[in-house]
Scaffold this motif. Sequence first.
Motif, PDB file in Angstrom:
ATOM      1  N   VAL A  35     -37.745  94.197 -69.889  1.00 58.48           N
ATOM      2  CA  VAL A  35     -37.809  95.563 -70.079  1.00 58.48           C
ATOM      3  C   VAL A  35     -39.175  95.953 -70.650  1.00 58.48           C
ATOM      4  N   SER A  36     -39.861  96.722 -69.984  1.00 64.47           N
ATOM      5  CA  SER A  36     -41.133  97.179 -70.520  1.00 64.47           C
ATOM      6  C   SER A  36     -40.886  98.335 -71.317  1.00 64.47           C
ATOM      7  N   GLU A  37     -41.371  98.211 -72.611  1.00 60.34           N
ATOM      8  CA  GLU A  37     -41.002  99.216 -73.767  1.00 60.34           C
ATOM      9  C   GLU A  37     -41.929 100.659 -73.049  1.00 60.34           C
ATOM     10  N   ASP A  38     -42.998 100.507 -72.665  1.00 64.83           N
ATOM     11  CA  ASP A  38     -43.875 101.557 -72.312  1.00 64.83           C
ATOM     12  C   ASP A  38     -43.261 102.322 -71.016  1.00 64.83           C
ATOM     13  N   ARG A  39     -42.754 101.444 -69.971  1.00 69.15           N
ATOM     14  CA  ARG A  39     -42.110 102.135 -68.936  1.00 69.15           C
ATOM     15  C   ARG A  39     -40.866 102.764 -69.314  1.00 69.15           C
ATOM     16  N   LEU A  40     -40.019 102.175 -70.048  1.00 69.89           N
ATOM     17  CA  LEU A  40     -38.769 102.881 -70.587  1.00 69.89           C
ATOM     18  C   LEU A  40     -38.994 103.987 -71.200  1.00 69.89           C
ATOM     19  N   ARG A  41     -40.081 104.265 -72.144  1.00 68.64           N
ATOM     20  CA  ARG A  41     -40.306 105.289 -72.825  1.00 68.64           C
ATOM     21  C   ARG A  41     -40.739 106.583 -71.967  1.00 68.64           C
ATOM     22  N   PRO A  84     -31.435  90.314 -67.305  1.00 73.51           N
ATOM     23  CA  PRO A  84     -30.625  91.631 -67.304  1.00 73.51           C
ATOM     24  C   PRO A  84     -31.371  92.676 -66.284  1.00 73.51           C
ATOM     25  N   VAL A  85     -30.193  93.740 -66.222  1.00 73.01           N
ATOM     26  CA  VAL A  85     -30.864  94.836 -65.295  1.00 73.01           C
ATOM     27  C   VAL A  85     -30.694  96.159 -65.983  1.00 73.01           C
ATOM     28  N   THR A  86     -31.630  96.869 -65.883  1.00 74.97           N
ATOM     29  CA  THR A  86     -31.758  98.284 -66.792  1.00 74.97           C
ATOM     30  C   THR A  86     -31.421  99.217 -65.658  1.00 74.97           C
ATOM     31  N   PHE A  87     -30.762 100.203 -66.121  1.00 76.03           N
ATOM     32  CA  PHE A  87     -30.568 101.527 -65.313  1.00 76.03           C
ATOM     33  C   PHE A  87     -30.837 102.902 -66.129  1.00 76.03           C
ATOM     34  N   VAL A  88     -31.549 103.708 -65.648  1.00 76.61           N
ATOM     35  CA  VAL A  88     -31.910 104.885 -66.422  1.00 76.61           C
ATOM     36  C   VAL A  88     -31.603 105.799 -65.473  1.00 76.61           C
ATOM     37  N   CYS A 126     -34.422 103.798 -77.695  1.00 76.97           N
ATOM     38  CA  CYS A 126     -33.432 104.743 -77.644  1.00 76.97           C
ATOM     39  C   CYS A 126     -33.127 105.385 -79.164  1.00 76.97           C
ATOM     40  N   ALA A 127     -33.351 104.571 -80.019  1.00 78.38           N
ATOM     41  CA  ALA A 127     -33.365 105.078 -81.463  1.00 78.38           C
ATOM     42  C   ALA A 127     -34.521 105.918 -81.750  1.00 78.38           C
ATOM     43  N   GLN A 155     -31.747 101.948 -60.818  1.00 81.60           N
ATOM     44  CA  GLN A 155     -32.223 100.776 -61.276  1.00 81.60           C
ATOM     45  C   GLN A 155     -33.588 101.062 -61.927  1.00 81.60           C
ATOM     46  N   HIS A 156     -33.894 100.668 -63.116  1.00 81.02           N
ATOM     47  CA  HIS A 156     -35.100 100.740 -63.548  1.00 81.02           C
ATOM     48  C   HIS A 156     -36.079  99.411 -64.014  1.00 81.02           C
ATOM     49  N   ASP A 157     -35.515  98.382 -64.289  1.00 79.30           N
ATOM     50  CA  ASP A 157     -36.069  97.105 -64.473  1.00 79.30           C
ATOM     51  C   ASP A 157     -34.836  95.943 -64.378  1.00 79.30           C
ATOM     52  N   PHE A 158     -35.674  94.715 -64.151  1.00 77.76           N
ATOM     53  CA  PHE A 158     -34.690  93.710 -64.438  1.00 77.76           C
ATOM     54  C   PHE A 158     -35.262  92.429 -64.741  1.00 77.76           C
ATOM     55  N   TRP A 159     -34.561  91.351 -65.364  1.00 79.22           N
ATOM     56  CA  TRP A 159     -35.411  90.357 -66.132  1.00 79.22           C
ATOM     57  C   TRP A 159     -36.235  90.695 -67.286  1.00 79.22           C
TER      58      TRP A 159
END
Length: 79
Positions: free
Chosen positions: A69-75, A55-59, A28-29, A63-67
């Motif tokens: 977080v892939s930096e490449d997928r998030l980017r 952890p569960v991540t939403f974008v 994010c930064a 829902q995007h990921d859980f357990w």
Amino acid sequence: MDEPRVTLYGRAGCHLCDEARTVIARVCADLGEEYVEVDIDADPELQRRFTDEVPVTFVDGRQHDFWRVSEDRLRAALA
């Protein structure tokens, strides 16, 4: 100001949540995005929904990921 695009659902004392937070904060930064963190233990419904997956991540509200977080997928999701 717009809502943050990334939401991290987690809990205190969760080492995977700490790792996810590090990745999310870095991405994010780098991309000028904001994120918000929600403690699932503060809400019984969220606790029931996510207790075994944090952890569960939403974008963007999905829902995007859980357990982990892939930096490449998030980017890619934020591009």
